[in-house]
Motif scaffolding. Sequence first.
Motif, mmCIF file in Angstrom:
data_model
loop_
_atom_site.group_PDB
_atom_site.id
_atom_site.type_symbol
_atom_site.label_atom_id
_atom_site.label_comp_id
_atom_site.label_asym_id
_atom_site.label_seq_id
_atom_site.Cartn_x
_atom_site.Cartn_y
_atom_site.Cartn_z
ATOM 1 N N GLN A 61 -8.396 -3.034 -0.669
ATOM 2 C CA GLN A 61 -8.271 -1.765 -1.398
ATOM 3 C C GLN A 61 -9.635 -1.096 -1.633
ATOM 4 O O GLN A 61 -9.714 -0.070 -2.284
ATOM 5 N N SER A 90 -8.007 -6.998 -3.196
ATOM 6 C CA SER A 90 -9.030 -6.142 -3.805
ATOM 7 C C SER A 90 -10.000 -5.642 -2.740
ATOM 8 O O SER A 90 -10.358 -4.458 -2.717
ATOM 9 N N CYS A 108 -12.310 -2.385 -3.300
ATOM 10 C CA CYS A 108 -12.936 -2.711 -4.585
ATOM 11 C C CYS A 108 -14.304 -3.367 -4.367
ATOM 12 O O CYS A 108 -14.497 -4.137 -3.437
ATOM 13 N N ASN A 159 -1.269 1.810 -8.025
ATOM 14 C CA ASN A 159 -2.438 0.993 -8.352
ATOM 15 C C ASN A 159 -2.067 -0.339 -9.012
ATOM 16 O O ASN A 159 -2.947 -1.100 -9.407
ATOM 17 N N ILE A 215 -5.683 -1.858 -9.670
ATOM 18 C CA ILE A 215 -6.812 -1.217 -8.999
ATOM 19 C C ILE A 215 -7.247 -0.042 -9.870
ATOM 20 O O ILE A 215 -6.432 0.802 -10.239
ATOM 21 N N ILE A 216 -8.550 -0.006 -10.189
ATOM 22 C CA ILE A 216 -9.069 1.009 -11.103
ATOM 23 C C ILE A 216 -10.219 1.771 -10.439
ATOM 24 O O ILE A 216 -11.314 1.223 -10.269
ATOM 25 N N PRO A 217 -9.987 3.035 -10.078
ATOM 26 C CA PRO A 217 -11.108 3.846 -9.601
ATOM 27 C C PRO A 217 -12.025 4.147 -10.783
ATOM 28 O O PRO A 217 -11.566 4.215 -11.927
ATOM 29 N N THR A 221 -14.826 1.222 -7.202
ATOM 30 C CA THR A 221 -13.455 0.854 -7.542
ATOM 31 C C THR A 221 -13.472 -0.624 -7.886
ATOM 32 O O THR A 221 -14.143 -1.422 -7.223
ATOM 33 N N ARG A 222 -12.765 -0.991 -8.937
ATOM 34 C CA ARG A 222 -12.687 -2.390 -9.344
ATOM 35 C C ARG A 222 -11.233 -2.796 -9.459
ATOM 36 O O ARG A 222 -10.347 -1.952 -9.465
ATOM 37 N N SER A 223 -11.012 -4.075 -9.549
ATOM 38 C CA SER A 223 -9.656 -4.557 -9.795
ATOM 39 C C SER A 223 -9.675 -5.486 -10.992
ATOM 40 O O SER A 223 -10.705 -6.076 -11.331
#
Length: 150
Positions: free
Chosen positions: A114, A111, A116, A51, A71-73, A81-83
């Motif tokens: 992925q 992002s 996001c 991530n 990358i943050i679920p 999901t955000r980045s």
Amino acid sequence: MSDLDIRPAALAHLPAIVAMLADDPLGAQRESPGDLAPYQAAFRRLADDPNQHLVVAVREDRVVGSLQLTIIPGLSRRGATRSVIEGVRVHADERSSGLGTQLIQWAVDESRRQGCQLVQLTSDATRTDAHRFYERLGFTASHVGFKLSL
């Protein structure tokens, strides 16, 4: 700018990245370019985490920029999901050349790739030029940030 390559950072890029992190009044207070050991350990942690995306911008075999994309679920925003973009640096010789825009565009595109739904970043309150830059790119100053040093 077609001679620019944005690619994953390698351990060999660390001295140049750390030098850019230290090349401003805030970074000069908190970075230690003369001791790369803690940065090497951090680089290994980043490299082991799928991530984390630490990238460099390279022109003519010279590192001229860098950023980290995380990358943050999450659960909020219906499981979005955000980045988070951090550590955006452009070499002093390249500032105002459009390189910063290219780096941020890479992060936004990655992002999206992925999955996001949101891209966020923070910027020190004293970096007013950076704030204008991010606003020009469509970011809005929507939150107040807090930190706790440990």
